[in-house]
Design a protein around this motif. Sequence first.
Motif, mmCIF file in Angstrom:
data_model
loop_
_atom_site.group_PDB
_atom_site.id
_atom_site.type_symbol
_atom_site.label_atom_id
_atom_site.label_comp_id
_atom_site.label_asym_id
_atom_site.label_seq_id
_atom_site.Cartn_x
_atom_site.Cartn_y
_atom_site.Cartn_z
ATOM 1 N N LEU A 45 5.831 8.351 -4.735
ATOM 2 C CA LEU A 45 5.328 6.968 -4.650
ATOM 3 C C LEU A 45 3.827 6.903 -4.389
ATOM 4 N N GLN A 46 3.327 7.899 -3.627
ATOM 5 C CA GLN A 46 1.889 7.925 -3.289
ATOM 6 C C GLN A 46 1.427 6.572 -2.726
ATOM 7 N N ASN A 47 2.270 6.054 -1.849
ATOM 8 C CA ASN A 47 2.019 4.714 -1.298
ATOM 9 C C ASN A 47 1.100 4.792 -0.072
ATOM 10 N N TRP A 48 -0.100 5.273 -0.333
ATOM 11 C CA TRP A 48 -1.086 5.396 0.727
ATOM 12 C C TRP A 48 -2.447 4.930 0.244
ATOM 13 N N ARG A 49 -3.332 4.711 1.203
ATOM 14 C CA ARG A 49 -4.720 4.387 0.916
ATOM 15 C C ARG A 49 -5.515 4.793 2.148
ATOM 16 N N PHE A 50 -6.763 5.165 1.934
ATOM 17 C CA PHE A 50 -7.582 5.671 3.030
ATOM 18 C C PHE A 50 -8.915 4.927 3.022
ATOM 19 N N ILE A 51 -9.258 4.328 4.138
ATOM 20 C CA ILE A 51 -10.584 3.722 4.241
ATOM 21 C C ILE A 51 -11.420 4.673 5.096
ATOM 22 N N ALA A 52 -12.476 5.201 4.512
ATOM 23 C CA ALA A 52 -13.346 6.152 5.224
ATOM 24 C C ALA A 52 -14.469 5.360 5.886
ATOM 25 N N VAL A 53 -14.359 5.189 7.171
ATOM 26 C CA VAL A 53 -15.344 4.415 7.928
ATOM 27 C C VAL A 53 -16.424 5.399 8.369
ATOM 28 N N ARG A 54 -17.590 5.321 7.732
ATOM 29 C CA ARG A 54 -18.591 6.375 7.990
ATOM 30 C C ARG A 54 -20.004 5.862 8.205
ATOM 31 N N THR A 55 -20.238 4.555 8.098
ATOM 32 C CA THR A 55 -21.571 4.069 8.447
ATOM 33 C C THR A 55 -21.559 3.638 9.919
ATOM 34 N N ALA A 56 -22.749 3.640 10.537
ATOM 35 C CA ALA A 56 -22.844 3.275 11.959
ATOM 36 C C ALA A 56 -22.297 1.859 12.175
#
Length: 205
Positions: A45-56
């Motif tokens: 299903l690959q029912n995922w998502r990733f938010i990469a929080v990388r700015t200050a």
Amino acid sequence: MTNPVIETILSRTATKYYDKTATLSDEQIRELVQIGTTAPTSFHLQNWRFIAVRTAEAKARLRALAWDQPAVTDAAVTFIVIGKLADASTIPARLAPVVEAGIMPAHMVPDWEINARRLYDNQPQQDRDEAVRTATFGAAAIIYTARSLGWGSTPMIGFDAEPVHREFGLAGDEIPVMLLTVGLERAGNWKQKPRRPVEEVLELV
Ligand SMILES: Cc1cc2nc3c(=O)[nH]c(=O)nc-3n(C[C@H](O)[C@H](O)[C@H](O)COP(=O)(O)O)c2cc1C
């Protein structure tokens, strides 16, 4: 029993203290997630998502919703690891590249969808459980990949899900399953904690 993979698994610990000056490039973040997404998911299903929080700025916003935990801003990146409610209707699209690659015969796709519908249609608890399982497998793969590259990490449940959902624009079928900090460790982190004896947690039948 030992080899480099087992060494990576055995030597991982939760990182509380990060080197605040260390960063990960967007390319390194992309690669980390790409490797993480080779983790297994139910029916692919690959029912995922990733938010990469990388700015200050974004890290500060997230930290305010994560019990003010310093690791959120100190780590090079904090992922919001998202599980999407399981939805069997996505299966043909998810399996199309697998058929295209000659791995799966096209005639099997409807059967997978039927079985998935049996599990997930009109079963909100199952849909949610699957979202949590999927995100957790993805996070685990990222954790051990990070460790193998010499980076620390910590999965975190100390955050307020509802405002994170709202502030970071998650969709209605998306659950912020955990935060996952990743970055370069600095001195002062705890050593690995002893585990319960295997006899207590293993049943051989
Ligand atoms: C689901 C989950 C949620 C966690 N939440 C937090 C958290 O919000 N903040 C934190 O500092 N550590 C958090 N941790 C880290 C645990 O405290 C840590 O993994 C545990 O004490 C075992 O230590 P070890 O990872 O070093 O072996 C969490 C771990 C897991 C698996």
